[in-house]
Enzyme design. Structure first.
Site, mmCIF file in Angstrom:
data_model
loop_
_atom_site.group_PDB
_atom_site.id
_atom_site.type_symbol
_atom_site.label_atom_id
_atom_site.label_comp_id
_atom_site.label_asym_id
_atom_site.label_seq_id
_atom_site.Cartn_x
_atom_site.Cartn_y
_atom_site.Cartn_z
ATOM 1 N N ASN A 191 0.802 -1.225 0.000
ATOM 2 C CA ASN A 191 0.000 0.000 0.000
ATOM 3 C C ASN A 191 0.833 1.273 0.000
ATOM 4 O O ASN A 191 0.343 2.327 -0.363
ATOM 5 C CB ASN A 191 -0.966 0.008 1.188
ATOM 6 C CG ASN A 191 -0.297 -0.368 2.496
ATOM 7 O OD1 ASN A 191 0.323 -1.418 2.603
ATOM 8 N ND2 ASN A 191 -0.395 0.497 3.474
ATOM 9 N N CYS B 178 4.256 11.786 11.878
ATOM 10 C CA CYS B 178 2.983 12.344 12.335
ATOM 11 C C CYS B 178 1.797 11.881 11.513
ATOM 12 O O CYS B 178 0.717 11.675 12.048
ATOM 13 C CB CYS B 178 3.051 13.861 12.321
ATOM 14 S SG CYS B 178 4.350 14.461 13.389
HETATM 15 C C1 LIG Z 1 -6.542 -0.183 3.404
HETATM 16 C C2 LIG Z 1 -5.846 -1.462 3.583
HETATM 17 C C3 LIG Z 1 -6.284 -2.410 4.519
HETATM 18 C C4 LIG Z 1 -7.427 -2.129 5.478
HETATM 19 O O1 LIG Z 1 -8.667 -2.091 4.826
HETATM 20 P P1 LIG Z 1 -9.893 -1.404 5.590
HETATM 21 O O2 LIG Z 1 -11.070 -1.712 4.707
HETATM 22 O O3 LIG Z 1 -9.604 0.049 5.653
HETATM 23 O O4 LIG Z 1 -10.013 -2.055 6.913
HETATM 24 C C5 LIG Z 1 -5.624 -3.608 4.607
HETATM 25 N N1 LIG Z 1 -4.581 -3.873 3.806
HETATM 26 C C6 LIG Z 1 -4.128 -3.011 2.890
HETATM 27 C C7 LIG Z 1 -2.986 -3.374 2.022
HETATM 28 C C8 LIG Z 1 -4.747 -1.771 2.752
HETATM 29 O O5 LIG Z 1 -4.278 -0.896 1.859
#
Ligand SMILES: *Cc1c(COP(=O)(O)O)cnc(C)c1O
Length: 396
Positions: A152, A325
């Site tokens: 991510n 932050c």
């Molecule tokens: C955003 C994200 C999550 C969490 O998903 P939510 O629906 O916000 O709980 C988990 N893993 C990755 C790689 C993400 O980018």
């Protein structure tokens, strides 16, 4: 000009998803568990129609889809289920990577405290797992491998099909957090040979608070939430029909547009990378090729990421940083540390995750703004002065 370039954090809902959601809220208000009247039956029909459509998109069967409250819940359920199944058979070793999302890492930490052994594979400077290292880490008591499909923060794509093949050959369960991949890359759970896969609607223009977990038929899955018999007893709670319907519409739309978005965004992303590479003592984080089309992640020496974000916002650009932050903690991003960035350099990082509708003009505005702001911040940075006067050595 306003440019939303934080789509890895969350996306704006698509107009289609919003209209489907509103329509459901107004018209499909029944409880799918009450099928003795048509209002409940309509809700049940909608639910199963969505399940079938989502299953088709990832080459799964409808019964292999469990709706959840999002990616975090899906990750928790997948990992805790495989761990519980392993524990019952005396297998308490889990392999993952150092740069997973916290929904995975914190779940593994919890398991470690209750007696599991966790191996976190390195992800190297390019941000890609080495399958040979995975094979070497496997033990007789390995019960689960969990590796994300796309990171991510740095957008790097992992060799999921190869990992899946290795796991299947050895009879080890394989889960992938595909939250950043679903709706952005083609997903075929059979080709990937994955047993479990997590997805979240708000990362592909669906609503927040809804997602799904794919669990291959026969793979273990236990409920996190006890209660009613919804989701074949695997996830209690009255189903979020408007959210599920909107997620389904958003996913279908994302998949239909995937090729054209990729063709359009790739040159825009590369244009930004080329532009930012012109900034002295900067570096791209993550592999330049094996990364999703909307992700740019850079480190700039001698600046603080937070200051960069605040000044970018003044120029209408919403982005994110690997610094302290913004993530609400004192440590810099564990992802940037995992690819070997020094603490100071990791603090001076910028993540741009482009929207499907990004343009070349916006790319130019981003590059010009970042260049100007980095130069400005460096002009009064004590760290930069030390670097320039030779008191401190450049890392980048
Ligand atoms: C955003 C994200 C999550 C969490 O998903 P939510 O629906 O916000 O709980 C988990 N893993 C990755 C790689 C993400 O980018």
């Amino acid at each position: 000009m306003r440019i939303y370039a934080d789509n890895a954090a969350t996306t704006r809902m698509s107009d289609t998803a919003i209209s489907v959601m509103l329509d459901c809220m107004k018209n499909i208000y029944g409880n799918p568990s009450n099928q003795f009247y048509s209002v409940g039956q309509a809700a049940k029909d909608k639910l199963e129609e969505c399940r079938a459509q989502i299953a088709a998109v990832i080459n799964a069967e409808p019964r292999e889809i469990i709706f959840t409250s999002g990616g975090s819940e899906a990750d928790n359920q997948a990992i805790l289920s495989a761990a519980e199944y392993g524990r019952r058979r005396g297998k308490t070793h889990i392999i993952s990577t150092a740069f997973e999302h916290h929904a995975v890492l914190h779940t593994l930490k919890k398991l470690e405290k209750s007696g599991f052994t966790i191996t976190l594979l390195p992800v190297h400077e390019n941000g890609v797992v080495d399958v040979c290292e995975l094979v070497a880490a496997m033990r007789d008591d390995t019960c689960l491998v969990t590796v994300m499909t796309v990171n991510n923060e740095i957008g790097t794509i992992q060799p999921i099909a190869e990992i899946g093949a290795v796991c299947r050959e050895r009879g080890v369960f394989f889960h992938t957090d595909a939250v950043q991949a679903v709706g952005h890359l083609p997903i075929d759970v059979k080709a990937m040979q994955t047993d479990m896969l997590s997805a979240s609607a708000h990362k592909f223009h669906g609503p927040k608070g809804v997602g799904f977990l794919y669990v291959k038929k026969g793979a273990p899955v236990y409920p996190l939430i006890e209660g009613g018999a919804q989701e074949r007893g695997k996830r209690a709670g009255t189903e979020n029909i408007p959210g599920i319907a909107a997620m389904t519409a958003a996913l279908q739309e994302s998949v239909d547009n995937m090729d054209s978005v990729k063709a359009r965004l790739t040159p825009i992303r590369d244009h930004i990378i080329k532009g930012l590479s012109g900034i002295p003592h900067s570096a791209l984080n993550g592999d330049p090729v094996s990364r999703v089309c909307g992700n740019v992640n850079f480190s700039f020496e001698g600046i603080e990421g937070e200051s960069l974000l605040i000044l970018l916002d003044q120029k209408g650009i919403c982005a994110s940083s690997g610094s302290a932050c913004t993530s609400g903690s004192l440590d810099p991003s564990h992802v940037l540390l995992a690819i070997g960035r020094e603490h100071g350099v990791a603090h001076g990082s910028l993540r741009l995750s482009l929207g499907d509708d990004a343009t070349m003009e916006e790319a130019d505005h981003i590059v010009d703004s970042v260049k100007e702001i980095v130069a400005h911040l460096r002009s009064f940075s004590p760290v930069w002065r030390d670097l320039q006067t030779g008191k401190r050595e450049y890392i980048l």
